[in-house]
Motif scaffolding. Structure first.
Motif, PDB file in Angstrom:
ATOM      1  N   PRO A 247       0.818  -1.225   0.000  1.00 31.56           N
ATOM      2  CA  PRO A 247       0.000   0.000   0.000  1.00 31.56           C
ATOM      3  C   PRO A 247       0.843   1.262   0.000  1.00 31.56           C
ATOM      4  O   PRO A 247       0.559   2.205  -0.752  1.00 31.56           O
ATOM      5  N   ILE A 248       1.893   1.270   0.815  1.00 35.80           N
ATOM      6  CA  ILE A 248       2.695   2.498   0.901  1.00 35.80           C
ATOM      7  C   ILE A 248       3.386   2.762  -0.438  1.00 35.80           C
ATOM      8  O   ILE A 248       3.354   3.878  -0.965  1.00 35.80           O
ATOM      9  N   MET A 251       0.689   3.691  -3.135  1.00 36.09           N
ATOM     10  CA  MET A 251       0.103   5.007  -2.915  1.00 36.09           C
ATOM     11  C   MET A 251       1.108   6.113  -3.232  1.00 36.09           C
ATOM     12  O   MET A 251       0.740   7.132  -3.812  1.00 36.09           O
ATOM     13  N   SER A 252       2.357   5.902  -2.845  1.00 31.36           N
ATOM     14  CA  SER A 252       3.317   6.974  -3.134  1.00 31.36           C
ATOM     15  C   SER A 252       3.550   7.070  -4.635  1.00 31.36           C
ATOM     16  O   SER A 252       3.718   8.170  -5.160  1.00 31.36           O
ATOM     17  N   VAL A 254       1.271   6.445  -6.926  1.00 32.82           N
ATOM     18  CA  VAL A 254       0.087   7.133  -7.457  1.00 32.82           C
ATOM     19  C   VAL A 254       0.216   8.633  -7.233  1.00 32.82           C
ATOM     20  O   VAL A 254       0.016   9.442  -8.143  1.00 32.82           O
ATOM     21  N   ILE A 320      10.299  -1.524   4.640  1.00 34.94           N
ATOM     22  CA  ILE A 320      10.942  -0.238   4.325  1.00 34.94           C
ATOM     23  C   ILE A 320      11.836  -0.396   3.099  1.00 34.94           C
ATOM     24  O   ILE A 320      11.856   0.434   2.201  1.00 34.94           O
ATOM     25  N   ILE A 323       9.671  -0.640  -0.147  1.00 30.36           N
ATOM     26  CA  ILE A 323       8.828   0.485  -0.582  1.00 30.36           C
ATOM     27  C   ILE A 323       9.329   1.122  -1.880  1.00 30.36           C
ATOM     28  O   ILE A 323       8.570   1.220  -2.850  1.00 30.36           O
TER      29      ILE A 323
ATOM     30  N   GLY B  39      -1.915   9.247  -0.537  1.00 29.02           N
ATOM     31  CA  GLY B  39      -0.609   9.329  -1.196  1.00 29.02           C
ATOM     32  C   GLY B  39       0.379  10.110  -0.368  1.00 29.02           C
ATOM     33  O   GLY B  39       1.517   9.678  -0.156  1.00 29.02           O
ATOM     34  N   ALA B  42       1.428   8.102   2.549  1.00 31.15           N
ATOM     35  CA  ALA B  42       2.366   7.039   2.197  1.00 31.15           C
ATOM     36  C   ALA B  42       3.770   7.602   2.047  1.00 31.15           C
ATOM     37  O   ALA B  42       4.743   7.061   2.585  1.00 31.15           O
ATOM     38  N   ILE B  43       3.871   8.727   1.329  1.00 32.68           N
ATOM     39  CA  ILE B  43       5.195   9.313   1.119  1.00 32.68           C
ATOM     40  C   ILE B  43       5.774   9.799   2.436  1.00 32.68           C
ATOM     41  O   ILE B  43       6.960   9.593   2.740  1.00 32.68           O
TER      42      ILE B  43
END
Lengths: 458, 431
Positions: A247-248, A251-252, A254, A320, A323, B39, B42-43
């Protein structure tokens, strides 16, 4: 002595190059423009003649010298006595003699051993000297032949290019040799393992206690090499890592592709890449130093019992690491969706969020899935984080707060400080390695084919 | 939404400004914003974790860059040291007497606890310096000697003086002695050069990275001298010469898959083939470098092929047009033009190899070795394996050493990557 041989080869090569180049330019001047190759090529040609054969000789010599001398040393002893020894005893004898020969004496060795050590030193010296002499002679011969071959019609360039081609083809095959080496060594040692431990036990057994010293004749009955708990542990930690990382990372990706403006992207993306560049041993230390105590304190605060080497800590820290990997692969997948799809969706009045959820993500799904599979294969093959932060005892449980072990942890702990490949303990590491290789290869092939197929689509 | 407004006769018109549609719009916009917040969250999580990682390493590691030292005057008189046998003198007593002189009124029963404040190897440090320079005999010299790890931590404030005596690793009396030494101005805390110039040691105050750094250096050298020429040659062949057939396809698939094989498997390969079959010794940088070279090779091949591909064909055709052979085109034109990109990729590949631990563990480059290796055939550790060894050590002092070693490793990685980025920006051509 080997370095003398290399120095000699280097010297001969340089001499050959300059002598041949000079000779060729002299010949060239005398015959005018009708020289086939330029002097440099004659130089290179002679240099190759002078260095390639001796180099091959040195490499082969170095590889086999010790084995040959060992065999000759064993020949010094009573043949019946040697024949009665097991291979481990023989290698012990050899290493004892070698220690003596190197001047490291423990206790009072027997007369025969001391004599053998002296003979060994003599033979080693002889071998080294003869290697240097042979290398010198062959190199000089190559030099002379290379220089004497110089003639106006001699096609030195073709000869050099042919040598280059051979070298390039050889180098291309190094990757193939590596794969063959991996498969051969893993399969060979695994067969040794399965000759001692039945395969059914390895694949279906539920107890994994390889550290217990077991006599070879008892192994089959002991049931200590059941790999299922190890695979369960690997699965648990990889799942935890994926649960956090997907997910992380997604999402980042996106946000970075769709929402962030160029300046934010140009800052955030390299920062995320740093996470991918951090060596895994650093993550392992981070897990032990910060994350594991934190999770433990937090769990104790909630009244839960958390193992000091909990799967959650190892998996979380592995997340981590994953990601940036997932983020950049999803990034590629999202960026590869054609503009037309995106703009069509906007034209229908969809918001950005709707476009992403209903158009972009479904369209990019194969690419994202490929990325996730690649990340999973990484999570399974990752070693240092789990070696430092996960447990050593294999237990059949899927509680993330408990300690579990993984395939890679077992491989490393079984092989640290142990090289004798004649007991099930060390050999089991190769069986685990073979399974690891097959699983990750399978995941990689699927992932790469998904990614490739999807790329062809748009 | 099910409700579709129909007003008037027959023609469907929608009142976009009605409350219902306003609500619907704001719901859709809210969903959009939510996605955006996810988002950002998440970042923020990822970057926050990076920040925590770096901060915690710096916070635990920076103290190891200084070392508490005691400066003590040692009289090297002729009576106790034979000029012809400097090595054989009773250095233990000489050094202990000097330490004792610094704290007057020391009871015999306390001596053990008192000497424990200084590094265990103090006699050897003094001996080695005098052996190296025998003219010192007969003079009084001030030696600067590391304090033992608990005292070092006390001086750095990592041991809280207010905790009860039973729970800390230095006794009240040792603290009093330490303060006494400090009052005499004998305590200093200079930059910890030992961290870079000492090899490994069982005592945290003496342990350094010299062995690990040179071990990593030799292994990387082996890795570079094998993977760089071999990678470039393979890439040139596959890109420029190889015919399109099953065999070359196989090689290509192979290279792509090798790049994704877990590093621990390369360790198994090196262990079984180089050590098991070829009888090479364990723990040497040559074997480690070979394993790293095989791992780095696919990276270099892939990078080189990409950069060869990016050189425009006009250059190739121009060179061919004036009569160069295919080899000459590549050697004289294509390769030099592609070189900056190749070098960039190689440096990044080497940086990855520098941080790689698992294969080195399997071939035994995690041994306890107290002198830096002089070449590729001597047992050695490497930076990442040294970090692993220290992280496993029970002594508290190794926690900050480990973090410091990690900071040193990260420093090397950042430098290498910075060089790569510089090369790319300075020399890379855009066609």
């Amino acid at each position: 002595m080997v370095s003398y041989a290399f120095a000699l080869i280097l010297l001969l090569t340089l001499v050959a190059y300059f002598a041949a180049r000079r000779q060729a330019s002299v010949v060239g001047r005398s015959v005018g423009a009708s020289m086939h190759s330029r002097p440099t090529y004659h130089g290179f040609n002679a240099a190759i003649w002078a260095c390639a054969p001796p180099l091959i000789i040195v490499l082969v010599w170095v590889l086999f010298q010790d084995a040959v001398i060992n065999r000759m040393i064993l020949g010094l002893f009573d043949a019946d006595r040697i024949a009665a020894m097991s291979s481990a005893e023989r290698s012990l004898l050899i290493s004892e003699i070698r220690q003596l020969a190197a001047g490291r004496q423990f206790g009072t060795p027997g007369e025969d051993l001391l004599a053998a050590a002296q003979t060994l030193n003599g033979w080693t010296w002889l071998a080294h000297v003869s290697m240097v002499v042979i290398v010198g002679v062959i190199g000089a011969l190559g030099l002379v032949l290379g220089v004497r071959a110089i003639a106006p019609r001699y096609r030195a360039r073709h000869s050099v290019e042919l040598s280059l081609n051979i070298f390039m083809v050889f180098c291309s095959f190094v990757a193939v040799f590596t794969t063959i080496g991996i498969i051969a060594s893993l399969v060979f040692e695994s067969i040794q393992f399965f000759m001692r431990v039945p395969a059914s036990e390895f694949f279906f057994g539920t107890r994994w206690e390889p550290q217990i010293p077991i006599r070879a004749d008892q192994v089959a009955g002991s049931g200590a090499f059941g790999a299922i708990p190890v695979f369960v542990g690997t699965f648990v930690i990889a799942t935890i890592a994926m649960v956090f990382a997907v997910p992380i990372g997604l999402m980042s990706a996106v946000y970075l592709t769709e929402y962030a403006d160029v300046r934010v992207r140009s800052v955030v993306k390299p920062l995320l890449e740093i996470l991918a560049g951090v060596p895994t041993v650093v993550y392992g230390f981070f897990a032990v130093l910060i994350v594991a105590p934190l999770i433990r304190d937090f769990g104790t605060g909630l009244g839960l019992s958390v193992a000091p080497r909990s799967a959650l800590a190892a998996g979380g820290v592995m997340a981590i690491m994953l990601i940036p990997f997932i983020s950049s692969l999803s990034d590629d997948a999202l960026a590869a969706v054609p503009r037309a799809l995106r703009e069509g969706s906007y034209a229908m009045g969809a918001t950005k969020g709707e476009t992403i959820r209903k158009v972009l993500l479904p369209a990019a799904l194969p690419g994202i899935m490929g990325g996730i599979l690649l990340a999973l294969s990484r999570a399974i093959g990752e070693t240092m984080i789990v070696v430092m932060a996960a447990g050593l005892i294999a237990s059949m449980n899927i509680n993330p707060l408990d300690s579990v072990t993984t395939v890679t942890v077992q491989i490393v702990t079984l092989l640290i400080g142990d090289t004798a490949f004649d007991n099930p303990k060390t050999l089991s590491a190769f069986a685990l390695g073979l399974m690891l290789f097959i699983i990750t290869l399978f995941l990689n092939v699927i992932a790469l084919s998904i990614v490739r197929k999807y790329r062809e689509k748009y | 939404m099910a409700a579709v407004e129909t007003t008037g006769s027959g023609a469907r018109t929608i009142d976009w400004s009605s409350d219902e549609f306003k609500k619907r719009r704001s719901r859709r916009y809210a969903a959009d914003r939510r996605l955006q917040y996810y988002g950002i969250a998440a970042i923020a999580t990822a970057l926050g974790l990076l920040a925590i990682l770096i901060t915690s390493l710096v916070m635990t590691g920076y103290t190891a860059f200084t070392q508490t030292m005691v400066s003590v005057q040692i009289t090297l008189d002729d009576e106790r040291i034979d000029r012809n046998d400097v090595f054989g003198a009773n250095w233990r007593n000489i050094v202990r007497d000097a330490f004792k002189a610094a704290t007057p009124g020391l009871e015999t029963a306390d001596e053990r606890a008192y000497f424990a404040m200084f590094t265990n190897n103090a006699p050897f440090l003094v001996r080695d310096r005098v052996v190296a320079d025998p003219r010192l005999v007969g003079t009084t010299v001030t030696f600067t000697i590391p304090m033992a790890d608990p005292v070092d931590q006390l001086a750095k404030g990592q041991i809280d003086r207010s905790t009860p005596e039973s729970q800390r690793r230095v006794s009240d009396q040792q603290i009093a002695w330490f303060d006494g030494l400090a009052q005499q101005g004998m305590i200093s805390r200079p930059f910890n050069t030992g961290l870079f110039f000492n090899a490994d040691s069982r005592f945290p105050e003496l342990a350094g990275l010299a062995g690990a750094i040179s071990g990593s250096f030799w292994a990387l050298m082996v890795c570079f001298f094998i993977s760089f020429p071999c990678g470039i040659a393979a890439a040139i062949y596959l890109e420029e010469f190889a015919p399109k057939n099953k065999l070359t396809d196989l090689i290509e698939v192979n290279i792509n898959n090798l790049a994704a094989v877990p590093s621990v498997v390369f360790g198994l390969l090196a262990l079984a083939v180089f050590i098991g079959w070829f009888n090479m010794p364990r723990s040497i940088p040559l074997v480690g470098g070979l394993a790293l070279a095989l791992m780095t090779l696919p990276t270099i091949i892939i990078v080189t092929r990409a950069s060869l591909k990016s050189v425009p064909s006009s250059i190739r055709e121009a060179a061919l047009g004036i009569g160069a052979s295919k080899h000459e085109v590549i050697m004289h034109h294509i390769l030099p033009l592609a070189m900056p990109t190749i070098l960039t990729g190689t440096i990044i590949g080497l940086a990855q190899a520098l941080g790689e631990t698992a294969p080195l563990l399997l071939i035994g480059m995690n041994a306890f070795i107290t002198s830096p290796p002089a070449g590729i055939l001597e047992p050695a550790t490497a930076l990442p394996t040294q970090i692993f060894i220290w992280a496993d050590s029970p002594e508290r002092g190794f926690v900050s050493r480990t973090s410091a070693a990690i900071l040193v490793l990260l420093g090397f990685l950042i430098t290498m990557n910075a060089i790569a980025i510089f090369l790319r920006q300075r020399f890379e051509r855009r066609w």
